[in-house]
Design an enzyme around this catalytic site. Structure first.
Site, PDB file in Angstrom:
ATOM      1  N   LYS A  76      24.448  47.331  44.885  1.00  0.00           N
ATOM      2  CA  LYS A  76      24.150  46.190  45.421  1.00  0.00           C
ATOM      3  C   LYS A  76      25.397  45.393  45.493  1.00  0.00           C
ATOM      4  O   LYS A  76      25.784  44.932  44.598  1.00  0.00           O
ATOM      5  CB  LYS A  76      23.143  45.289  45.020  1.00  0.00           C
ATOM      6  CG  LYS A  76      22.824  43.996  45.867  1.00  0.00           C
ATOM      7  CD  LYS A  76      21.866  42.995  45.326  1.00  0.00           C
ATOM      8  CE  LYS A  76      22.730  42.152  44.786  1.00  0.00           C
ATOM      9  NZ  LYS A  76      23.549  41.008  45.764  1.00  0.00           N
TER      10      LYS A  76
ATOM     11  N   GLY B 165      29.172  40.085  37.004  1.00  0.00           N
ATOM     12  CA  GLY B 165      29.065  38.991  37.677  1.00  0.00           C
ATOM     13  C   GLY B 165      29.237  37.540  36.733  1.00  0.00           C
ATOM     14  O   GLY B 165      29.923  37.742  35.707  1.00  0.00           O
ATOM     15  N   SER B 166      28.464  36.519  36.748  1.00  0.00           N
ATOM     16  CA  SER B 166      28.555  35.583  35.858  1.00  0.00           C
ATOM     17  C   SER B 166      27.849  35.879  34.617  1.00  0.00           C
ATOM     18  O   SER B 166      26.967  36.494  34.677  1.00  0.00           O
ATOM     19  CB  SER B 166      27.849  34.321  36.688  1.00  0.00           C
ATOM     20  OG  SER B 166      26.552  34.562  36.920  1.00  0.00           O
ATOM     21  N   THR B 167      28.104  34.971  33.705  1.00  0.00           N
ATOM     22  CA  THR B 167      27.628  35.031  32.427  1.00  0.00           C
ATOM     23  C   THR B 167      26.164  34.572  32.393  1.00  0.00           C
ATOM     24  O   THR B 167      25.262  35.159  31.876  1.00  0.00           O
ATOM     25  CB  THR B 167      28.425  34.271  31.378  1.00  0.00           C
ATOM     26  OG1 THR B 167      29.635  34.692  31.308  1.00  0.00           O
ATOM     27  CG2 THR B 167      27.934  34.065  29.828  1.00  0.00           C
ATOM     28  N   GLU B 168      25.966  33.637  33.236  1.00  0.00           N
ATOM     29  CA  GLU B 168      24.526  33.129  33.168  1.00  0.00           C
ATOM     30  C   GLU B 168      23.540  34.182  33.668  1.00  0.00           C
ATOM     31  O   GLU B 168      22.641  34.598  33.003  1.00  0.00           O
ATOM     32  CB  GLU B 168      24.413  32.109  34.264  1.00  0.00           C
ATOM     33  CG  GLU B 168      23.366  31.248  34.427  1.00  0.00           C
ATOM     34  CD  GLU B 168      23.269  30.322  35.822  1.00  0.00           C
ATOM     35  OE1 GLU B 168      24.539  30.264  36.309  1.00  0.00           O
ATOM     36  OE2 GLU B 168      22.262  29.876  36.000  1.00  0.00           O
TER      37      GLU B 168
ATOM     38  N   GLY C 255      24.091  37.405  33.796  1.00  0.00           N
ATOM     39  CA  GLY C 255      24.387  38.619  32.620  1.00  0.00           C
ATOM     40  C   GLY C 255      23.383  38.301  31.627  1.00  0.00           C
ATOM     41  O   GLY C 255      22.554  39.168  31.194  1.00  0.00           O
TER      42      GLY C 255
ATOM     43  N   GLU D   3      30.002  43.173  32.859  1.00  0.00           N
ATOM     44  CA  GLU D   3      31.240  42.376  32.943  1.00  0.00           C
ATOM     45  C   GLU D   3      31.119  41.104  33.257  1.00  0.00           C
ATOM     46  O   GLU D   3      30.712  40.846  34.389  1.00  0.00           O
ATOM     47  CB  GLU D   3      32.222  43.300  33.801  1.00  0.00           C
ATOM     48  CG  GLU D   3      32.338  44.847  33.614  1.00  0.00           C
ATOM     49  CD  GLU D   3      33.359  45.045  32.480  1.00  0.00           C
ATOM     50  OE1 GLU D   3      33.913  44.063  32.022  1.00  0.00           O
ATOM     51  OE2 GLU D   3      33.466  46.354  32.173  1.00  0.00           O
TER      52      GLU D   3
ATOM     53  N   CYS E 246      37.955  37.041  37.232  1.00  0.00           N
ATOM     54  CA  CYS E 246      37.188  36.715  36.001  1.00  0.00           C
ATOM     55  C   CYS E 246      38.439  36.730  34.949  1.00  0.00           C
ATOM     56  O   CYS E 246      38.079  35.936  34.081  1.00  0.00           O
ATOM     57  CB  CYS E 246      36.224  38.093  35.876  1.00  0.00           C
ATOM     58  SG  CYS E 246      37.104  39.529  36.026  1.00  0.00           S
TER      59      CYS E 246
ATOM     60  N   GLU F 120      34.299  28.060  32.865  1.00  0.00           N
ATOM     61  CA  GLU F 120      34.978  28.923  33.962  1.00  0.00           C
ATOM     62  C   GLU F 120      34.978  28.102  35.389  1.00  0.00           C
ATOM     63  O   GLU F 120      33.783  27.930  35.873  1.00  0.00           O
ATOM     64  CB  GLU F 120      34.367  30.242  34.160  1.00  0.00           C
ATOM     65  CG  GLU F 120      35.087  31.201  35.195  1.00  0.00           C
ATOM     66  CD  GLU F 120      34.250  32.588  35.387  1.00  0.00           C
ATOM     67  OE1 GLU F 120      33.114  32.622  35.422  1.00  0.00           O
ATOM     68  OE2 GLU F 120      35.077  33.541  35.402  1.00  0.00           O
TER      69      GLU F 120
END
Ligand code: NDP
Length: 484
Positions: free
Chosen positions: A189, A241-244, A246, A263, A297, A394
């Protein structure tokens, strides 16, 4: 003299890349089982050009049933793809790489149109690197037993892959190439705002003759991603993508037998020692934070300058960024393109306000910005410390937080004082300092006297909240195999 001697009297004429050779449809369907099919959801969303905020095309939104069809197709294809002679698998992957090279100009223009990045970058970095990833993993496909001696590597099955909007084609290549080289099949996706080059890749894959169902591409937003993550017949989730998000994914996969690589975000420390070649370091600072509008990133978004050279470096940096051209991504002279979406521009502007409110000293160049579209001038923040929000979080934009240090131990402590651990840069003429820092910095990638250099042979990935697992190189194969 501390300034960089830049001749500012030169004016650049417009140098627009032609769009005449690109071929875009008004509407894109889902790529499932080797065909473009209408979504069962019957929904489409607009994809826009962030330099004008005008619509370019419409894209299908996959729901859970569409994702299920894609997974079924990948499962069916896995039976034969995983048993195909690896040499034959390699030939297909090699062919995809060659075809990306052949169509590079079209991919580059579409990447810049849809994502906002300067054509100079999509033409010279994103597209060639995407082709290189396919070449590199084509090479490994029939050599897996040499990659893992005395072991019998086996593919995992169906891989669900979710990618962000900052390097659309490159991220698709990072994910698809190692997965299919190892004999897995894929449901990928792309990000909602930048799906076009992944869909062009689907057209190319169809033309390449790759067996049906080996690669499926389903478009949509976060819900489509969640449907992939939660699908019971997927063996591996690869997420960038974002840590959130993830963290959300990790929570929903806890206790379930699905291999995962994440990642995630970063807040890279770029460290300039007094013995560095200062002019080159200034170029490195610019490349570290303004490459791809700072939507990177591993961007060097925290700059640490040794106090004895801080004034010189800052003066040269201000001088250098005054020459950066912000504007049309399709102009070959553009250094900083459009911010990828209105939402991302709002986020960046919110952080700039926070930086000012918390007492940071802002410096922005007086460059002219186009009237339409999403733009942010190169921005520096001076007089900030470890506790400032813009130093900790970030921003994912062209905003650099600058601090100073006196000793090597002090800068190691400051650089490591972050929940992230993805990347860092070190600028010095002393090899011993480089070795000390590469050992002691908590970062997955440390560049020495350069920054933002990528190569398919090198593993990439983070520590702490920057994620887990590695992509690229031999390490990248490990994420797609099991041993029997
Ligand atoms: P997001 O996490 O918002 O989105 C990443 C992908 O996940 C998108 O395709 C998104 O869909 C999808 N998604 C959103 N919600 C969910 C969900 N609940 N379940 C499954 N999938 C979901 O990140 P961004 O796209 O904003 O990308 C920027 C981030 O990516 C930055 O933090 C950056 O640091 C990180 N990044 C990390 C890299 C690395 O290698 N470590 C490389 C590049 C970026 P949609 O976009 O359609 O909403």
């Amino acid at each position: 003299m501390s300034k960089i001697n830049i001749n500012k009297s030169w004016k650049y004429d417009e140098a627009l890349e032609s769009k005449s050779h690109i071929n875009l449809k008004d509407k894109y369907n889902l790529f499932i089982d080797g065909e473009f099919v209408k979504p069962l959801s019957r929904k489409y969303f607009k994809t826009i050009n962030p330099a004008t905020n005008e619509s370019i095309s419409e894209i299908a939104e996959a729901n859970e049933k569409d994702v299920d069809l894609a997974v079924k197709s990948a499962r069916k294809a896995f039976k034969s793809w995983s048993k195909l002679d690896p040499k034959e698998r390699a030939k297909y992957i090699f062919r995809i790489a060659r075809m990306i090279q052949e169509r590079a100009k079209e991919f580059a223009v579409i990447e810049s149109l849809n994502g906002g990045k300067p054509i100079r970058e999509s033409r010279d970095i994103d597209i060639p690197l995407a082709a290189n990833h396919f070449f590199y993993y084509a090479g490994w496909a029939d050599k897996l037993e040499y990659a893992f001696p005395n072991k019998v590597p086996k593919p995992l099955g169906v891989a669900g892959q979710i990618i962000p909007w900052n390097f659309p084609l490159l991220m698709a290549a990072w994910k698809i190439a190692p997965a299919i080289a190892c004999g897995n099949t894929v449901v990928l996706k792309p990000a909602e705002t930048t799906s076009l080059t992944a869909l062009k890749l689907a057209e190319l894959i169809k033309d390449s003759g790759l067996p049906k169902g080996v690669v499926n591409i389903v478009t949509g937003a976060g819900k489509t991603g969640a449907a992939i993550v939660n699908h019971p017949d997927i063996n591996k989730i690869a997420f960038t993508g974002s840590t959130e998000v993830g963290k959300l994914i990790e929570r929903s996969l806890a206790g379930i037998e699905k291999k995962t690589t994440l990642e995630l975000g970063g807040k890279g420390a770029n460290i300039i020692f007094e013995d560095a070649a200062i002019d080159q370091a200034v170029e490195g600072i610019v490349n570290a934070i303004f490459f791809n509008q700072g939507h990177v990133c591993c961007a060097g978004s925290r700059l640490f300058i040794q106090a004895s050279v801080a004034d010189t470096v800052i003066e040269k940096l201000k001088d250098r960024i005054s020459t950066l051209i912000v504007g049309d991504p399709l102009d070959k002279n553009t250094d900083i393109g459009a911010i990828n979406s209105v939402e991302q521009l709002n986020t960046i502007e919110k952080y700039i306000e926070i930086g000012k409110k918390e007492g940071g000293e802002i410096y922005q160049t007086e460059c002219s910005l186009p009237k339409k579209g999403n733009w942010c001038p190169p921005t520096l923040f001076l007089n900030v410390s470890q506790s400032h929000t813009i130093v900790k979080e970030e921003i994912f934009g062209p905003v650099l937080a600058i601090q100073t240090f006196r000793t090597i131990d002090e800068v190691i402590e400051k650089a490591n004082n972050s929940p992230f651990g993805l990347s860092a840069g070190v600028w010095t003429e002393k090899g011993s300092k480089i070795f000390k820092l590469t050992k002691e910095l908590n970062a997955g990638v440390v560049w020495a006297n350069t920054y933002n250099k990528f190569d398919p042979c090198s593993p990439f990935g983070g520590f702490k909240e920057s994620g887990m697992g590695r992509e690229g190189g031999l390490h990248g194969l490990k994420s797609y195999i099991k041993f029997e």
